[in-house]
Design a protein around this motif. Sequence first.
Motif, PDB file in Angstrom:
ATOM      1  N   GLU A 772       0.425  -0.939   0.001  1.00 41.81           N
ATOM      2  CA  GLU A 772      -0.129  -0.544   0.071  1.00 41.81           C
ATOM      3  C   GLU A 772       1.623   1.553   0.208  1.00 41.81           C
ATOM      4  N   LEU A 773       0.265   2.737  -0.223  1.00 37.64           N
ATOM      5  CA  LEU A 773       0.896   3.430  -0.808  1.00 37.64           C
ATOM      6  C   LEU A 773       0.280   4.331   0.654  1.00 37.64           C
ATOM      7  N   SER A 774       1.303   5.236   0.638  1.00 39.27           N
ATOM      8  CA  SER A 774       0.324   6.303   1.983  1.00 39.27           C
ATOM      9  C   SER A 774      -0.029   7.702   1.051  1.00 39.27           C
ATOM     10  N   ALA A 775       0.066   7.458  -0.232  1.00 38.32           N
ATOM     11  CA  ALA A 775      -0.666   8.326  -1.556  1.00 38.32           C
ATOM     12  C   ALA A 775      -0.745   8.138  -2.911  1.00 38.32           C
ATOM     13  N   ARG A 776      -1.419   8.631  -2.991  1.00 36.65           N
ATOM     14  CA  ARG A 776      -2.210   8.136  -4.768  1.00 36.65           C
ATOM     15  C   ARG A 776      -1.042   9.151  -5.749  1.00 36.65           C
ATOM     16  N   GLU A 777      -1.736  10.579  -4.977  1.00 36.34           N
ATOM     17  CA  GLU A 777      -0.892  11.485  -6.414  1.00 36.34           C
ATOM     18  C   GLU A 777      -0.200  12.044  -5.103  1.00 36.34           C
ATOM     19  N   LEU A 778       0.702  12.401  -5.795  1.00 39.06           N
ATOM     20  CA  LEU A 778       2.242  13.002  -5.129  1.00 39.06           C
ATOM     21  C   LEU A 778       2.456  14.537  -5.554  1.00 39.06           C
ATOM     22  N   ILE A 779       2.257  16.156  -5.414  1.00 36.75           N
ATOM     23  CA  ILE A 779       2.774  17.092  -5.451  1.00 36.75           C
ATOM     24  C   ILE A 779       4.350  17.901  -5.556  1.00 36.75           C
ATOM     25  N   LEU A 780       5.117  17.841  -5.629  1.00 38.43           N
ATOM     26  CA  LEU A 780       6.163  18.162  -5.483  1.00 38.43           C
ATOM     27  C   LEU A 780       6.826  19.256  -5.279  1.00 38.43           C
ATOM     28  N   ASN A 781       7.223  20.282  -4.774  1.00 41.69           N
ATOM     29  CA  ASN A 781       7.881  21.771  -4.585  1.00 41.69           C
ATOM     30  C   ASN A 781       9.266  21.984  -4.313  1.00 41.69           C
ATOM     31  N   PRO A 782       9.203  22.905  -5.067  1.00 39.78           N
ATOM     32  CA  PRO A 782      11.067  23.485  -5.188  1.00 39.78           C
ATOM     33  C   PRO A 782      11.340  23.556  -3.382  1.00 39.78           C
ATOM     34  N   VAL A 783      12.279  22.694  -3.139  1.00 44.53           N
ATOM     35  CA  VAL A 783      13.490  23.137  -1.673  1.00 44.53           C
ATOM     36  C   VAL A 783      13.802  24.396  -1.609  1.00 44.53           C
ATOM     37  N   PRO A 784      13.074  24.279  -0.756  1.00 42.31           N
ATOM     38  CA  PRO A 784      13.292  26.505  -0.403  1.00 42.31           C
ATOM     39  C   PRO A 784      15.397  26.170  -0.163  1.00 42.31           C
ATOM     40  N   GLY A 785      15.488  27.119  -0.373  1.00 43.94           N
ATOM     41  CA  GLY A 785      16.676  27.985  -0.403  1.00 43.94           C
ATOM     42  C   GLY A 785      17.679  27.870  -1.818  1.00 43.94           C
ATOM     43  N   TYR A 786      16.597  27.608  -2.127  1.00 41.96           N
ATOM     44  CA  TYR A 786      17.726  26.383  -4.244  1.00 41.96           C
ATOM     45  C   TYR A 786      17.019  27.387  -4.492  1.00 41.96           C
ATOM     46  N   ALA A 788      15.110  27.883  -8.611  1.00 43.36           N
ATOM     47  CA  ALA A 788      14.192  27.432  -8.862  1.00 43.36           C
ATOM     48  C   ALA A 788      14.768  26.260 -10.558  1.00 43.36           C
ATOM     49  N   GLU A 789      16.381  26.767 -10.362  1.00 39.66           N
ATOM     50  CA  GLU A 789      16.269  25.084 -11.692  1.00 39.66           C
ATOM     51  C   GLU A 789      17.018  24.177 -11.382  1.00 39.66           C
ATOM     52  N   THR A 790      16.990  24.191  -9.848  1.00 37.62           N
ATOM     53  CA  THR A 790      16.941  22.294  -9.132  1.00 37.62           C
ATOM     54  C   THR A 790      16.176  21.634  -9.418  1.00 37.62           C
ATOM     55  N   GLU A 791      16.225  20.389  -9.036  1.00 40.03           N
ATOM     56  CA  GLU A 791      15.604  19.390  -8.791  1.00 40.03           C
ATOM     57  C   GLU A 791      14.110  19.960  -7.484  1.00 40.03           C
ATOM     58  N   PHE A 792      13.308  19.259  -8.121  1.00 43.22           N
ATOM     59  CA  PHE A 792      12.038  19.170  -6.293  1.00 43.22           C
ATOM     60  C   PHE A 792      11.627  17.621  -6.202  1.00 43.22           C
ATOM     61  N   ARG A 793      12.208  18.238  -4.866  1.00 46.47           N
ATOM     62  CA  ARG A 793      11.915  16.384  -4.138  1.00 46.47           C
ATOM     63  C   ARG A 793      10.750  16.028  -2.902  1.00 46.47           C
ATOM     64  N   SER A 794      10.222  14.894  -2.643  1.00 43.61           N
ATOM     65  CA  SER A 794       9.126  14.373  -2.280  1.00 43.61           C
ATOM     66  C   SER A 794       9.305  13.141  -1.627  1.00 43.61           C
ATOM     67  N   THR A 795       8.656  12.727  -0.902  1.00 51.05           N
ATOM     68  CA  THR A 795       8.600  11.590  -0.003  1.00 51.05           C
ATOM     69  C   THR A 795       6.866  10.485  -0.504  1.00 51.05           C
ATOM     70  N   VAL A 796       7.397   9.558  -0.590  1.00 47.60           N
ATOM     71  CA  VAL A 796       6.114   8.613  -0.646  1.00 47.60           C
ATOM     72  C   VAL A 796       6.310   7.563   0.553  1.00 47.60           C
ATOM     73  N   TRP A 842      12.007  15.478  -9.192  1.00 51.39           N
ATOM     74  CA  TRP A 842      11.755  16.281 -10.417  1.00 51.39           C
ATOM     75  C   TRP A 842      12.826  17.006 -10.696  1.00 51.39           C
ATOM     76  N   TYR A 843      12.919  16.757 -12.375  1.00 48.55           N
ATOM     77  CA  TYR A 843      14.708  17.147 -13.247  1.00 48.55           C
ATOM     78  C   TYR A 843      13.900  18.624 -14.021  1.00 48.55           C
ATOM     79  N   PRO A 844      13.898  19.883 -13.308  1.00 50.80           N
ATOM     80  CA  PRO A 844      13.232  20.700 -14.270  1.00 50.80           C
ATOM     81  C   PRO A 844      14.432  21.358 -15.714  1.00 50.80           C
TER      82      PRO A 844
END
Length: 874
Positions: A772-786, A788-796, A842-844
Amino acid sequence: QFKLIVENPDKPVAPGLQVTAFVEYYPETQEDLQDRLCLLIEDDFVDIPLLGLIPCCFLEIESEISFGAVIANSKIISKEISIANHGSSSGTFKVSYDGVVPLNIEPTSGVVEPKSVKMIKVGICTDVARIIKEAIKVELEGRGCTEVWIKAIVVQQIVKVLGVPFGNVLECVNFGPVYFGSSKMEQISLYNESPECMDWVAVLEDNAIGGEMGTDLQRSTDAVLQDLSLKNRARDVDVSTLILCIPNQGTLQPYEKSLVTLCFTPKDCNSDRISKRNSELKQDYVLFLRFEVVGNKGSYLQTLSDGATAVTMKHPQPTELALMGSGIPVALTFNPGPVFKFMDCFLGGQTQILCTLKNESELLPVTFSFHKMAHFNISPEKGKIKAKSAQDVIFSFSPRQIGTFKVKQVVNIIGTGLEKDNLQVLKKKSFHQIYLSFIGVCKSERKNILFKINPGITPMISNATGRFVADGTGQCTDTAPMAILKSNQTQIHTHRTNRNCEGDALTAFPNDRAASIRPSDRNKKYRTIFTKTERYNYIDPEFSYTDCEQLSKAAHKEYYSCFIYNLRQHRLQRDATRQFYIYNNPVNIGLKPAEGLLSPKISVTDIHKEKLQFKMPPLEESCLLTRRKLEAVGSKSSVKEITSGLSALPSSTEEKEDCSRTLTSKQLHQIVIGPSTMDFGDVCVYSTTTSKLHIINNLSVHIWIKIAIEIDELQQTSPLSQVVPPLTKTHIPIVFETSTLGMFKKSFTYTINNQHLGHVLVVAKAVSVQLELSARELILNPVPGYLAETEFRSTVRVYNPRNHPAEFTWKPVITDRGNAFSVQPAKGFLEAYSDLECEVVWYPGFSSPEAGEFNLCVHEGNTINLKCFAKVTI
């Protein structure tokens, strides 16, 4: 394709002879053929049809399986249905079922050989009460699809309490008011309204909500609260001595009725008080008696405050009967009393006192009886006084001798009580005694003293001169005065011819002349005081006894001596029996404490060698089970849990003797083996899971538990045999493993002491591996302090909720624009009941898509889709 082989006769066939013809059929195609054979007999033609059929099957099956009425005891019951093949070739069948009620059908498909029968086993689970009417579809080769109906009526096994003699359903038995110490009986009937035999036991709920113990329900709340000591003493009373149920255990056949006797014997908790107000208190009792079916018990686990795990058992569908009754004291007053002082009287006279006996009770009459006492008479000696009524009794003092008499008059209160030999019979007996004091004085009358001259030797009692003797009675005596002396005690002037006289001869004094000619004992000889010459005794033959009369008199005396001796022995035996019943309890075992017994001498070495162990005395079979006693014994058994070191077979002499006993229903009720339904829940195929079968022995003897398992899924269970010590708790791990998906419902059996049978239902749902997954849809936000061109990260988070390890792989879903997302770790191995956190990145880029998908593929399991979105802010 038919061929006729025959030799036609050239001559007529004589009577008694025959002609044999053979017809052969050799088919060349898979079709049925038809032809005819012409037989010419003289001038007649006979057509004989010929049919050529290809081999085929002809299957038949029964249309209904009826289990009838069965009880809901969580047991798998099975019946077989037959598929018969009457054809000449094999036929196939296939069984399908999609109903609501789970059915065990084995086999679901197969082949039936020609001219044979195939048996299909259909099992139902009797876990809940319901009406089963389900249809299974059976596809038969050459016959199409047919339906077979499965019918059963599953009912609860309960016992009903009916009234006697009308047979109405009882919910309450009211004994009404009963005197303390007496008994009152009511009869009920137990009815087994189920199609199977059942063992039952009666349990008294002495700690149930709504019960009352010795409380006067008519008093106000303030009055009851002021007398809390009475409430506390009533709680300490053993309820099993107040309520008697005969029998308190037994066996009922299907639809059988059994007569049960209930007896209420109230005891006064206030008997040690002297206060009149407290002695007149009424004590009401409200108790609940449960008739429980002996057998499997459901259970649930309960976690205690200290972290331990307790098993609480629930008995299936008990029948509860409310018992109501009141205990009242005897309120019999004497006016005047209780000390009665009679007027002085002379011998032969009589004085009387009139006493009024009043029954102060408003509820019950009282029956009294006075003991017989010497010199005192009571009229009437016995009687019955109605409630709030009075009766006059005359006490008379008729002395038969002179003196002062102070006696204790016993007044017995007569009621009904139980016999010790036959507890089902009430008899009249004294249950209460009242003591009165009688004081009477008998004086002597004045008499005129007459003096007479005694010319003989001066007697021992005389006046001062020894001449005149007072005759106190003034009446003639039966025997004349004489003096007798042993002749061997004096030798004064003994004649030498009489020196050797018999030592037992009696010597007569000179003043016994009046008695010398009376009829005396023939065996006694009298001699003179001086010369010891034998005296002459005249015996009148008209008044003396003959030899036959002497023997008859001696025999008569011997008879009454033996009679009085036997009466005394019978009285002593009765007193000894009474003393035995007074001390007949588990502590004294019929022996009077300190009656000639010496305490054993225990040395210090003996104390170190043997540890003193407490062994609770077993509950008596005649004693009624109460909830407090069961909880007290169960608490001791639950504390002493043994997990290892138990023997599989009885080894010692005590174990062999205990494990060979046939247990009663009451003893089986104190053995807890459960839960009766072991639900393993969702179990992955090819995995192993374990659940505990708890065994609690609340008896003071060993028991032997043997488990018989014929189910393939439970073959890894061990041990299958254990000897459980007294007052202990243990468990047997039941191991479940399956390789077939679907619901599993089967039962296994166990025996207690190789005699008493029980069963346990095993329920499980075999499933495949699943994540089972904790979520079926995942929204990735930019890491604060980086930037905009850097990668976006999140966990499931990935969860494994089942009992088997799972191997997984993340597979991206590739679209026309590609996929700019990645998941780490891309594959892995997740243990049972654990979780793992995966990182999504996510690699922009200029052409990077802001959405992507991944499939979580579980090896031999499910697949879950995860959608990812990158939230880009300009």
